[in-house]
Motif scaffolding. Structure first.
Motif, short mmCIF file in Angstrom:
data_model
loop_
_atom_site.label_atom_id
_atom_site.label_comp_id
_atom_site.label_asym_id
_atom_site.label_seq_id
_atom_site.Cartn_x
_atom_site.Cartn_y
_atom_site.Cartn_z
N LYS A 51 -12.24 -7.31 -3.60
CA LYS A 51 -11.74 -6.62 -4.79
C LYS A 51 -10.29 -7.01 -5.08
CE LYS A 51 -14.63 -2.52 -4.30
NZ LYS A 51 -14.63 -1.08 -3.99
N VAL A 109 0.85 -1.19 0.00
CA VAL A 109 0.00 0.00 0.00
C VAL A 109 0.89 1.24 0.00
CG1 VAL A 109 -2.14 -0.94 0.97
CG2 VAL A 109 -0.26 -0.37 2.49
N ILE A 136 -8.16 -1.61 5.72
CA ILE A 136 -8.17 -1.70 4.26
C ILE A 136 -8.45 -3.12 3.81
CG2 ILE A 136 -6.72 -1.44 2.20
CD1 ILE A 136 -5.23 0.81 3.78
N LYS A 180 -4.94 -5.48 -6.44
CA LYS A 180 -4.51 -4.17 -5.94
C LYS A 180 -5.37 -3.76 -4.75
CE LYS A 180 -2.72 -2.46 -10.27
NZ LYS A 180 -2.69 -1.42 -11.27
N TRP A 181 -4.72 -3.04 -3.82
CA TRP A 181 -5.41 -2.50 -2.66
C TRP A 181 -5.77 -1.06 -2.93
CZ3 TRP A 181 -6.83 -6.08 0.63
CH2 TRP A 181 -6.05 -7.21 0.77
N ASN A 182 -7.00 -0.69 -2.66
CA ASN A 182 -7.45 0.69 -2.84
C ASN A 182 -7.39 1.39 -1.49
OD1 ASN A 182 -8.61 3.01 -3.92
ND2 ASN A 182 -10.66 2.32 -3.38
N THR A 194 -8.58 -7.99 -8.56
CA THR A 194 -7.70 -7.02 -9.23
C THR A 194 -6.23 -7.15 -8.83
OG1 THR A 194 -7.97 -5.34 -7.52
CG2 THR A 194 -9.57 -5.34 -9.32
N ASN A 225 -8.25 4.77 0.35
CA ASN A 225 -9.04 5.99 0.12
C ASN A 225 -8.76 7.04 1.19
OD1 ASN A 225 -10.65 5.31 2.36
ND2 ASN A 225 -12.04 4.12 1.09
N LYS A 233 0.58 4.16 -1.16
CA LYS A 233 -0.07 5.42 -0.84
C LYS A 233 -0.11 5.64 0.68
CE LYS A 233 -4.34 7.94 -1.90
NZ LYS A 233 -5.64 7.87 -2.57
N GLU A 238 -11.42 -4.29 1.37
CA GLU A 238 -11.00 -4.50 -0.01
C GLU A 238 -10.63 -5.94 -0.36
OE1 GLU A 238 -10.61 -2.07 -2.49
OE2 GLU A 238 -11.62 -0.67 -1.15
#
Length: 172
Positions: A116, A64, A109, A122-124, A120, A126, A66, A113
């Motif tokens: 998802k 992650v 998270i 990938k971890w989103n 995908t 927010n 971000k 997530e």
């Protein structure tokens, strides 16, 4: 809090242990009981069991960037504040806080997530995750300085005093 204060004596306040504590004040529920149904305390464990299962069976690395970047910037900002204010306490306590920010935000998270991520890869992350991480960081800085700041300053002053050369005042 009294128990925590007793465990941290003057001799061990300066060894870094206090930066490895994440203290949380529990919400008070004075004069309230947990609901009881049919002679048993009613508690909903289904959600906790589901979360435990998901977290226990998750394998792999959680990347992650971000969140990592956000926590790094938070710590960098604390470093700047400490330098501007010449504040030893902020500089002392800031160093491990980003670890806790990530440690408590990542499960949040993952729980949101994980489905998802299975599709995908990938971890989103927010804005609410970053706000949560900042809340953790700001709170931990506050509570550490509030509880241990004065003791740490006293220990530092005592250490400087103990290491200073002894003044000789007699003619002998």
């Amino acid at each position: 809090m009294d128990g925590v204060k007793q465990k941290l004596a003057k001799g061990n306040i300066n060894d870094g242990f206090i930066t490895r504590l994440a203290l949380w004040v529990m919400p008070s529920n004075h004069f309230q009981m947990i609901e009881k149904v049919d002679g048993k305390v009613k508690k909903d464990t289904s959600a906790l069991e589901k979360w435990g299962y998901i977290l226990q069976n998750f394998e792999g690395e959680i990347k992650v960037p971000k969140l990592v970047d956000f926590c790094y910037e938070w710590c960098s900002h604390q470093c700047e504040i400490a330098a501007l204010e010449d504040d030893y306490l902020i500089d002392y306590f800031r160093k491990r806080v980003p670890i806790y920010m990530m440690r408590y935000t990542i499960p949040r998270i993952v729980m949101r997530e994980h489905e998802k991520f299975a599709k995908t890869g990938k971890w989103n992350v927010n804005k609410s995750d970053l706000d949560f991480a900042q809340l953790i960081g700001d709170y931990l800085m506050y509570i550490q300085i509030y509880l241990f700041g004065a003791k740490l300053e006293t220990a530092k002053d005592k250490m400087l005093e103990d290491n200073a050369p002894r003044l000789r005042k007699s003619n002998f």
